[in-house]
Design a protein around this motif. Structure first.
Motif, short mmCIF file in Angstrom:
data_model
loop_
_atom_site.label_atom_id
_atom_site.label_comp_id
_atom_site.label_asym_id
_atom_site.label_seq_id
_atom_site.Cartn_x
_atom_site.Cartn_y
_atom_site.Cartn_z
N LEU A 30 0.83 -1.21 0.00
CA LEU A 30 0.00 0.00 0.00
C LEU A 30 0.86 1.26 0.00
O LEU A 30 0.50 2.26 -0.62
N VAL A 31 1.99 1.21 0.69
CA VAL A 31 2.91 2.35 0.67
C VAL A 31 3.47 2.55 -0.73
O VAL A 31 3.62 3.68 -1.21
N LEU A 32 3.75 1.43 -1.40
CA LEU A 32 4.23 1.50 -2.78
C LEU A 32 3.18 2.13 -3.68
O LEU A 32 3.49 2.95 -4.55
N VAL A 33 1.91 1.76 -3.47
CA VAL A 33 0.81 2.35 -4.25
C VAL A 33 0.74 3.86 -4.00
O VAL A 33 0.59 4.65 -4.94
N SER A 34 0.85 4.25 -2.74
CA SER A 34 0.80 5.68 -2.40
C SER A 34 1.94 6.45 -3.07
O SER A 34 1.74 7.56 -3.59
N SER A 35 3.13 5.83 -3.06
CA SER A 35 4.27 6.48 -3.70
C SER A 35 4.08 6.54 -5.21
O SER A 35 4.43 7.55 -5.85
N ALA A 36 3.54 5.48 -5.77
CA ALA A 36 3.29 5.47 -7.22
C ALA A 36 2.29 6.55 -7.61
O ALA A 36 2.39 7.16 -8.68
N VAL A 37 1.33 6.82 -6.72
CA VAL A 37 0.34 7.87 -7.00
C VAL A 37 1.02 9.23 -7.09
O VAL A 37 0.69 10.06 -7.96
N SER A 38 1.99 9.48 -6.18
CA SER A 38 2.68 10.77 -6.22
C SER A 38 3.47 10.92 -7.52
O SER A 38 3.55 12.01 -8.09
N VAL A 39 4.04 9.81 -8.00
CA VAL A 39 4.77 9.85 -9.28
C VAL A 39 3.79 10.02 -10.44
O VAL A 39 4.03 10.80 -11.37
N VAL A 156 11.12 7.92 -2.17
CA VAL A 156 12.41 8.38 -2.69
C VAL A 156 12.91 7.48 -3.81
O VAL A 156 13.39 7.96 -4.85
N VAL A 157 12.79 6.17 -3.63
CA VAL A 157 13.26 5.23 -4.64
C VAL A 157 12.45 5.37 -5.93
O VAL A 157 13.00 5.46 -7.04
N VAL A 158 11.12 5.40 -5.78
CA VAL A 158 10.26 5.49 -6.97
C VAL A 158 10.45 6.82 -7.69
O VAL A 158 10.57 6.87 -8.93
N VAL A 159 10.49 7.89 -6.92
CA VAL A 159 10.64 9.21 -7.53
C VAL A 159 12.01 9.35 -8.19
O VAL A 159 12.13 9.94 -9.28
N ASN A 299 8.63 16.10 -4.11
CA ASN A 299 8.29 14.79 -3.53
C ASN A 299 9.53 14.03 -3.07
O ASN A 299 9.44 13.14 -2.22
N PHE A 300 10.69 14.39 -3.63
CA PHE A 300 11.94 13.71 -3.28
C PHE A 300 12.58 14.32 -2.03
O PHE A 300 13.07 13.59 -1.15
N THR A 301 12.58 15.63 -1.93
CA THR A 301 13.32 16.30 -0.84
C THR A 301 12.48 16.54 0.41
O THR A 301 13.00 16.46 1.53
N MET A 302 11.19 16.84 0.23
CA MET A 302 10.38 17.16 1.41
C MET A 302 10.22 15.99 2.38
O MET A 302 10.29 16.19 3.60
N PRO A 303 10.03 14.75 1.90
CA PRO A 303 9.98 13.63 2.86
C PRO A 303 11.27 13.49 3.67
O PRO A 303 11.24 13.15 4.85
N ILE A 304 12.42 13.79 3.03
CA ILE A 304 13.70 13.73 3.76
C ILE A 304 13.72 14.79 4.85
O ILE A 304 14.15 14.55 5.98
N ALA A 305 13.22 16.00 4.51
CA ALA A 305 13.17 17.07 5.50
C ALA A 305 12.22 16.71 6.64
O ALA A 305 12.51 16.97 7.82
N GLU A 306 11.08 16.09 6.31
CA GLU A 306 10.12 15.71 7.34
C GLU A 306 10.68 14.63 8.25
O GLU A 306 10.48 14.66 9.47
N ILE A 307 11.39 13.66 7.66
CA ILE A 307 12.00 12.61 8.47
C ILE A 307 13.07 13.19 9.39
O ILE A 307 13.21 12.79 10.55
N SER A 308 13.82 14.18 8.89
CA SER A 308 14.85 14.79 9.73
C SER A 308 14.24 15.47 10.95
O SER A 308 14.87 15.54 12.00
N SER A 309 13.00 15.95 10.81
CA SER A 309 12.34 16.58 11.96
C SER A 309 11.94 15.57 13.01
O SER A 309 11.63 15.92 14.15
N GLN A 310 11.93 14.28 12.62
CA GLN A 310 11.54 13.23 13.56
C GLN A 310 12.74 12.48 14.12
O GLN A 310 12.59 11.43 14.74
N VAL A 311 13.94 13.04 13.87
CA VAL A 311 15.15 12.38 14.39
C VAL A 311 15.07 12.21 15.90
O VAL A 311 15.43 11.16 16.44
N SER A 312 14.56 13.25 16.57
CA SER A 312 14.46 13.16 18.03
C SER A 312 13.58 12.00 18.45
O SER A 312 13.89 11.27 19.40
N MET A 313 12.45 11.80 17.73
CA MET A 313 11.55 10.70 18.06
C MET A 313 12.25 9.35 17.89
O MET A 313 12.18 8.47 18.75
N PHE A 314 12.98 9.21 16.76
CA PHE A 314 13.66 7.95 16.51
C PHE A 314 14.76 7.69 17.54
O PHE A 314 14.90 6.58 18.03
#
Length: 605
Positions: A30-39, A156-159, A299-314
């Protein structure tokens, strides 16, 4: 925690997903489908601009049927993406909650197998923080952070593949910018990691101190130490603040820095792409291609930025996971015993089943042969302890605090194992007996009585869960607890909390005696059972204990000499050794340590 442990923790967490393979695979799909939709949306943007919008702008009589059909298809694709995202998140929440349940079950199950010495050296509040703070942070990561990470990785991979297909030079611009974002995330995240681990440790220390203060609040107020307690808490809280503030200072700058970098990359793509199209260097780069590429770069860079904001959580979650796994990796109590206990409710019918299948009737004869013990391998706590208790005898241990009296009981229960010598139980070395069966044959009444949340009857029945109501009442009568129980608002159904609030120390002690009585063990250990109650209540408790001791082998650890006068043998202990032994009259006749204590010539230190 070093990088090796960091990777091992992640790997260990991922192993929990093997229990939910099908649902995890469905989430990935399902995540792959969601990513494919963005592409697909970017591809449709190119199509809309190059094949519809631009031609329609130059058409004097535009027909919008084909455009409408394309927009409908695009809407369907977006709807598929919405549904895929919704279902994948719901599934991920279910999976993460089941993983948390499994972790809590394993953690608590393993805790029950840990030796007593683990709880002696660990603050109980720190242990509690594993179940609360550490598990909660891990839960947040699995529920919120991990789905986002999965989505980002797949997107990121699909895009990236789509961008390479559209234009390689522009893709290089985007990838170089993304690598800069990842370098910043790694550099800053490494600094944050160290402080987040310290933060988790500080939280455990603060929790442990709070738990200690809650239990000792009366003592704090009796000695008017409120200000000192507040100052100590302030110091610990300041340390937690410093670690948390420093960690969050590093982690919170990641999102704005990476978000601005993502915007800069977006602008660079627009400038480079426009220059390439205008100059004619890339004739295949149309207006629609540039628009699509801009969408893909976002679609390629913003997810990376969003994940970086969650570094503290991880990082916090991984710190919590490491603490949880550290507790899970604590060595469980070893049990090499092969001799088991066969018993019924009548202790006279109990017997030991040996390794060869033969049985030995359990009589309650206990011998210590040249027993030595040390907690740390340096200081000897017990030295050359030799004694024996014949079936039905009552042995008492007296001595100053720290003389080693309670240690004798701990060794008999095998809460700790002896360093040298042997302890023989009915002719069997206790190291050959399974610990659970050994402890079932030994009843114990402690000075610090612990009652569990539940009814009075439940607390008595804890000694033997299958006991009937009639047996519970008989045990209460035997221990002289029945009289006060019957005066309680709901009698045996009166609900108690874990601290036994509403009961006096003596009443709690009588319940503990009733609990030991219903277990009906052949050997009893009474560890300072009357030292913290008044003389009048002591007489009642003593009668209950006398009933409990009848016909059993009994070890009495006492500070008050009045409680050991009728013992068959009294061991006077000093600095881990038995200095005198004999019954009350024999010890008085020798006019040694016991005589001087009994006559008041001097008192224990």
């Amino acid at each position: 925690m070093d990088n090796t442990n960091y990777g091992q923790t992640i790997k260990r967490l991922l192993t929990y997903f093997k229990y939910y393979k099908f649902r995890t695979a469905l989430v990935l799909l399902l995540v792959l489908v969601s990513s494919a939709v963005s592409v697909a949306s970017a591809a449709f943007l190119r199509l809309l601009i190059d094949d519809f919008i631009v031609p329609l702008l130059g058409d004097q009589h535009p027909v919008f049927d084909a455009l409408l059909q394309t927009l409908i298809i695009l809407a369907v694709i977006y709807a598929a993406g919405v549904v895929s995202t919704f279902v994948s998140k719901r599934l991920m929440i279910t999976i993460s909650q089941q993983i948390m349940k499994k972790i809590r079950d394993r953690l608590f199950g393993h805790m029950q197998k840990l030796p007593i010495k683990y709880f002696d050296r660990k603050a109980h509040g720190d242990i509690m923080s594993h179940y609360t703070n550490d598990v909660d942070t891990l839960n947040m990561m699995l529920t919120d952070g991990l789905p986002q990470l999965l989505s980002t990785a797949v997107t990121v991979v699909v895009v990236l593949g789509t961008m390479l297909y559209l234009d390689v030079p522009l893709t290089i611009v985007v990838v170089l910018g993304a690598l800069a974002m990842l370098w910043i995330t790694k550099t800053v995240g490494t600094k944050a990691t160290q402080h987040f681990f310290r933060q988790q440790e500080s939280i455990g220390v603060v929790d442990g101190y709070i738990e200690e203060m809650i239990h000792g609040q009366k003592v704090v107020q009796v000695f008017s130490r409120e200000e000192e307690a507040i100052e100590q808490f302030a110091r610990l809280n300041d340390e937690l603040f410093e670690n948390s503030a420093t960690a969050n200072k590093y982690s919170n700058i990641l999102m704005p820095v990476n978000a601005n970098l993502a915007t800069l990359i977006y602008v660079l793509v627009a400038i480079v792409g426009g220059a390439m199209a205008i100059s004619g260097w890339n004739t295949g780069l149309t207006l629609g291609s540039i628009a699509a590429f801009l969408s893909l770069s976002r679609n390629f860079t913003m997810p990376i930025a969003e994940i970086s904001s969650q570094v503290s959580m991880f990082v916090v979650a991984l710190a919590g996971a490491q603490r949880i796994f550290n507790m899970m990796d604590e060595h469980a109590e070893e049990d090499e015993g092969l001799v088991t206990l066969e018993k019924n409710q009548h202790r006279a019918g109990w017997s030991w089943k040996l390794e060869d299948g033969s049985t030995v009737v359990l009589k309650g004869k206990v011998e210590f042969k040249d027993v030595c013990f040390t907690y740390d391998g340096k200081k000897q706590v017990l030295q050359d302890i030799t004694l024996y208790a014949m079936p039905g005898q009552k042995l008492a241990f007296v001595g100053a605090t720290g003389a080693g009296k309670t240690t004798v009981a701990n060794l008999l229960n095998r809460f700790y194992d002896i360093t040298e010598g042997e302890i023989i139980y009915d002719g069997i070395n206790i190291q050959r007996i399974q610990k659970a069966d050994l402890r079932r044959s030994l009843g114990i009444v402690l000075q610090d009585t612990h009652l569990f949340s539940g009814t009075v009857a439940d607390n008595i029945r804890y000694g033997r869960l299958e006991a009937s109501d009639e047996e519970v009442i008989q045990a209460a009568k035997l221990s002289y607890a029945a009289s006060f129980i019957e005066r309680l608002p709901d009698g045996y159904d009166t609900h108690l909390d874990g601290n036994g609030n509403g009961l006096s120390q003596g009443q709690s002690q009588l319940l503990a005696i009733a609990r030991a009585a219903i277990a009906n063990p052949p050997v009893m250990i009474l560890d300072e059972a009357t030292s913290s109650i008044d003389t009048r209540t002591e007489a009642l408790v003593q009668m209950g204990m006398d009933n409990l001791m009848d016909g059993r082998t009994v070890f009495v650890i006492a500070h008050r000499l009045s409680t050991v006068r009728n013992s068959d043998a009294i061991m006077v202990m000093e600095k881990g050794r038995i200095k005198e032994r004999g019954d009350h009259h024999q010890l008085l006749a020798t006019k040694g340590i016991y005589y001087q204590l009994y006559t008041g010539a001097f008192e224990w230190d």
